[in-house]
Design a protein around this motif. Structure first.
Motif, PDB file in Angstrom:
ATOM      1  N   THR A   1      -2.958  -2.782  -2.741  1.00  0.00           N
ATOM      2  CA  THR A   1      -4.136  -2.228  -2.081  1.00  0.00           C
ATOM      3  C   THR A   1      -4.714  -1.082  -2.896  1.00  0.00           C
ATOM      4  N   ARG A   2      -6.012  -1.137  -3.107  1.00  0.00           N
ATOM      5  CA  ARG A   2      -6.686   0.014  -3.744  1.00  0.00           C
ATOM      6  C   ARG A   2      -8.142   0.072  -3.312  1.00  0.00           C
TER       7      ARG A   2
ATOM      8  N   ALA B   1       0.870  -1.177   0.000  1.00  0.00           N
ATOM      9  CA  ALA B   1       0.000   0.000   0.000  1.00  0.00           C
ATOM     10  C   ALA B   1       0.902   1.220   0.000  1.00  0.00           C
ATOM     11  N   SER B   2       0.343   2.388  -0.337  1.00  0.00           N
ATOM     12  CA  SER B   2       1.160   3.604  -0.369  1.00  0.00           C
ATOM     13  C   SER B   2       1.655   3.935   1.037  1.00  0.00           C
TER      14      SER B   2
ATOM     15  N   SER C   1      -0.968   6.570   7.941  1.00  0.00           N
ATOM     16  CA  SER C   1      -2.221   7.023   8.563  1.00  0.00           C
ATOM     17  C   SER C   1      -2.927   5.869   9.265  1.00  0.00           C
ATOM     18  N   ARG C   2      -2.871   4.678   8.684  1.00  0.00           N
ATOM     19  CA  ARG C   2      -3.501   3.514   9.312  1.00  0.00           C
ATOM     20  C   ARG C   2      -2.822   3.148  10.632  1.00  0.00           C
TER      21      ARG C   2
ATOM     22  N   GLN D   1       1.777   6.759   2.473  1.00  0.00           N
ATOM     23  CA  GLN D   1       0.848   7.696   3.127  1.00  0.00           C
ATOM     24  C   GLN D   1      -0.299   6.931   3.790  1.00  0.00           C
ATOM     25  N   LEU D   2      -0.854   5.947   3.064  1.00  0.00           N
ATOM     26  CA  LEU D   2      -1.961   5.158   3.616  1.00  0.00           C
ATOM     27  C   LEU D   2      -1.479   4.321   4.795  1.00  0.00           C
TER      28      LEU D   2
END
Length: 224
Positions: free
Chosen positions: A223-224, A170-171, A177-178, A173-174
């Motif tokens: 992931t998207r 996943a990115s 934040s998670r 940034q994601l």
């Protein structure tokens, strides 16, 4: 040998189920094992549970086994020479009992035995022994965790013990934040600033190590 990696997206559940269905031998007396690695916050647990549900419905009974049950106990970390650093870095590879984890993975193929495995209680912040039962009627096991594709000692053996290897991404940034949200929700951090410091000072360090030191897997899941 060069691995020809296949890429899927997290919403392509049916295509991934079909891959397992093609490779899984329903007449076999052995369990079919899949390793699913990825950085913290990439969505491993959520995806593993989703695909396990689909596989149970359409292929064979499936269970998820997480490496989290093999965290060293806090008492073990406190007994280390570098106790304060070990506690601060909890979640790094050296804070797991990798040898015990790989030993359990090595017997998972054998459907003739019922296996009890530990889980991890985030409230107690310690493993719970024999909390996950892998019964004889379980035919597929998804072995999920940050380090199940690492090249490091013990972890390195996992790829030779499983039938298929997956890695989820996943990115950044994601992921960040998670993890911050997870630390707040689980009470690991008292406030957002503490959650940010823990994420940047530990979890993202581990993520960098995973990306730099993991093997190329058969499957890449985006992931998207």
């Amino acid at each position: 040998m060069m691995i020809e990696q296949v890429t899927y997206y997290t919403d392509q559940l049916q295509e991934i189920v079909e891959r397992v269905w093609i490779n899984y031998d329903c007449t076999s007396s052995s369990r079919y094992l899949i390793s699913l690695a990825g950085v913290p916050g990439a969505g491993k647990t959520t995806f593993a549970n989703q695909i396990a549900m689909e596989l149970s419905k359409k292929v064979a009974k499936t269970i998820v086994l997480s490496q989290d049950g093999f965290h060293l106990y806090r008492s073990e970390l406190e007994a280390m020479p570098n106790a304060s650093e070990a506690i601060r870095r909890r979640g790094a590879p050296f804070t797991f009992n990798a040898k015990a984890f790989v030993k359990l993975v090595s017997i998972l193929h054998d459907k003739s035995i019922e296996i009890n495995a530990p889980s991890f209680d985030h409230k107690l912040k310690d493993p719970v022994e024999n909390d996950i039962m892998i019964a004889r009627d379980v035919s597929i096991v998804i072995i999920e965790g940050n380090y199940v594709s690492l090249k490091d000692k013990f972890w390195n053996d996992i790829s030779s013990l499983v039938d298929d290897t997956w890695f989820i991404i996943a990115s950044e940034q994601l992921v960040r934040s998670r993890i911050i949200r997870r630390h707040l929700q689980a009470g690991i951090a008292k406030n957002e600033q503490e959650a940010i410091e823990r994420t940047d000072g530990n979890d993202l360090q581990n993520a960098k190590y995973i990306l730099e030191n993991s093997k190329t897997t058969n499957v890449l899941i985006v992931t998207r």
